[in-house]
Scaffold this motif. Structure first.
Motif, short mmCIF file in Angstrom:
data_model
loop_
_atom_site.label_atom_id
_atom_site.label_comp_id
_atom_site.label_asym_id
_atom_site.label_seq_id
_atom_site.Cartn_x
_atom_site.Cartn_y
_atom_site.Cartn_z
N HIS A 1 0.78 -1.23 0.00
CA HIS A 1 0.00 0.00 0.00
C HIS A 1 0.82 1.29 0.00
O HIS A 1 1.99 1.29 0.36
CB HIS A 1 -0.95 0.00 1.20
CG HIS A 1 -2.00 -1.08 1.10
ND1 HIS A 1 -3.03 -1.01 0.19
CD2 HIS A 1 -2.17 -2.25 1.76
CE1 HIS A 1 -3.79 -2.10 0.30
NE2 HIS A 1 -3.28 -2.86 1.25
N GLN B 1 2.33 -9.44 -4.63
CA GLN B 1 1.99 -10.16 -3.39
C GLN B 1 2.33 -11.68 -3.40
O GLN B 1 3.00 -12.13 -2.47
CB GLN B 1 0.53 -9.91 -3.03
CG GLN B 1 0.12 -10.52 -1.73
CD GLN B 1 -0.83 -9.69 -0.88
OE1 GLN B 1 -0.77 -9.76 0.32
NE2 GLN B 1 -1.68 -8.90 -1.47
N ASN C 1 -12.99 -4.86 -4.26
CA ASN C 1 -12.09 -4.46 -3.17
C ASN C 1 -12.87 -3.68 -2.12
O ASN C 1 -14.08 -3.43 -2.29
CB ASN C 1 -10.91 -3.62 -3.70
CG ASN C 1 -9.61 -3.97 -2.99
OD1 ASN C 1 -9.60 -4.13 -1.76
ND2 ASN C 1 -8.54 -4.09 -3.73
N ASN C 2 -12.17 -3.29 -1.06
CA ASN C 2 -12.79 -2.43 -0.04
C ASN C 2 -12.71 -0.98 -0.51
O ASN C 2 -11.94 -0.66 -1.44
CB ASN C 2 -12.07 -2.63 1.30
CG ASN C 2 -10.57 -2.55 1.14
OD1 ASN C 2 -10.05 -1.56 0.63
ND2 ASN C 2 -9.86 -3.60 1.52
N GLU D 1 -6.08 -9.75 7.13
CA GLU D 1 -4.70 -9.64 6.66
C GLU D 1 -3.79 -9.98 7.83
O GLU D 1 -4.18 -9.86 8.99
CB GLU D 1 -4.44 -8.24 6.09
CG GLU D 1 -5.45 -7.94 5.00
CD GLU D 1 -5.07 -6.87 4.00
OE1 GLU D 1 -4.16 -6.08 4.30
OE2 GLU D 1 -5.71 -6.83 2.94
C1 BDP Z 1 -6.29 -4.89 -0.82
C2 BDP Z 1 -5.39 -5.70 0.08
C3 BDP Z 1 -4.09 -6.04 -0.63
C4 BDP Z 1 -4.39 -6.72 -1.94
C5 BDP Z 1 -5.35 -5.88 -2.76
C6 BDP Z 1 -5.71 -6.56 -4.06
O1 BDP Z 1 -5.10 -4.97 1.26
O2 BDP Z 1 -3.29 -6.87 0.17
O3 BDP Z 1 -3.21 -6.89 -2.68
O4 BDP Z 1 -6.52 -5.60 -2.01
O5 BDP Z 1 -6.87 -6.55 -4.44
O6 BDP Z 1 -7.50 -4.66 -0.17
O7 BDP Z 1 -4.80 -7.11 -4.71
#
Ligand code: BDP
Length: 326
Positions: free
Chosen positions: A33, A71, A208-209, A235
């Motif tokens: 991030h 990741q 996503n959030n 996480e």
């Molecule tokens: C976010 C997560 C992150 C992910 C990302 C994603 O915090 O770890 O890599 O989404 O969609 O919310 O790849």
């Protein structure tokens, strides 16, 4: 005479310094991030506390913005001890740690507070054992809220709205199956590539959030955000077991305490950032719609569970442990 004494004293001081330098250890940490994100701020406080409590003998440098790699790669690097620690979503971690996959089942947790409670208890412990068996030392669980779908085409109110849509997912087959269960086309892709891919139409949207949707500027290219809240994935702030084993018992305690303290502040910051992100995206023109009835999504995604449990019968107990605590 004075000079000789001084020289001896100096040589002594230098060798102590050299010894300290040899003893001192700097750990490298991975974070995907941007620097002002709750995860990033909490990781910095984790690093500060370690340096302070060990008197600089052990330090931790956090590399933000995914500069140490994507990741899934970073998780492997950490298992090998090339990266010492990191903050990982349990979605991508499921590739290496099957137990982590139970948290990637759609709607498995019914709320974020419930996820905290279970991850801080037996469920988190069981998943942590799975991590340890694969070279990862779990330290504390952070929040990533709930994930929802967003796209550049239309608001999503029912699973039928996803039909034919190209949706980016995190790297894990479970998420591919989840989108396919609604007849959408899933594309696993690195987080850093999503903005450009939506912009150029390679995909129509992602999930996503709100803080991630906002911090990555995805709202500029996908203006429909639909609160399906289908995934609540924790996480993990965790460390390479190889690094962990190099620490003294005292250092391990300092690291563990610092991690737990950072998780408390991360969860608080998370709630604030979610509210701020929602305000920001709405002001920027995002059309946010709530999804009143989530049952059709749960029904559509049910086969994901069935197939998962068929393929991983040994994880039934862990799934039931979550279910029975609800
Ligand atoms: C976010 C997560 C992150 C992910 C990302 C994603 O915090 O770890 O890599 O989404 O969609 O919310 O790849």
């Amino acid at each position: 005479m004075t000079r000789v004494v001084l020289n001896i004293a100096l040589a002594g001081a230098l060798s102590v310094a050299a010894l300290n330098a040899a003893d001192a250890m700097e750990m490298r940490g991975w974070n995907i991030h941007v620097e002002d994100y709750p995860v990033s701020i909490a990781m910095e406080s984790f690093a500060d506390e370690i340096a302070e409590k060990t008197g600089g003998e052990l330090t931790a440098k956090v590399f933000h913005n995914g500069v140490l790699g994507d990741q899934p790669d970073a998780i492997e690097q950490m298992r090998l001890g090339v990266i010492d620690f990191g903050e990982f979503n349990l979605g991508p971690m499921g590739q290496a740690v099957p137990e982590a996959n139970v948290t990637s089942l759609p709607f498995i947790f019914t709320s974020v507070p419930e996820m905290y409670e279970l991850m801080d208890g037996e469920v988190g412990e069981k998943i942590g054992e799975g991590m340890k068996a694969r070279g990862i030392m779990p330290l504390a669980y952070y929040s990533a809220g709930a994930r929802s779908f967003y796209n550049s085409i239309r608001p999503i109110n029912t699973p039928a709205d996803v039909e034919g849509m190209k949706i980016r997912v995190m790297s894990n087959d479970l998420f591919v199956k989840m989108v396919e269960a609604m007849d959408g086309n899933a594309t696993p892709m690195a987080f850093g590539e999503v903005y450009q891919s939506i912009k150029t139409g390679v995909v129509d949207g992602a999930e996503n959030n709100t803080p991630s949707y906002e911090s990555t500027n995805h709202y500029e290219v996908a203006k429909y955000f639909s609160l399906t809240e289908h995934l609540i994935i924790p996480e993990c702030l965790c460390m390479s077991l190889r690094t962990w084993d190099k620490l003294t018992e005292e250092q391990q305690k300092i690291v563990m305490d610092a991690a737990k303290a950072s998780a408390i502040s991360q969860r608080e910051m998370w709630a604030e950032r979610e509210a701020a992100s929602l305000e920001k995206i709405e002001a920027a023109g995002t059309q946010v719609n709530t999804v009143e009835d989530k049952a059709p999504f749960q029904e559509a995604m049910a086969p994901v569970y069935d197939n998962f449990l068929k393929a991983n019968p040994n994880l039934t107990e862990l799934v039931n442990l979550i279910r029975d605590s609800q």
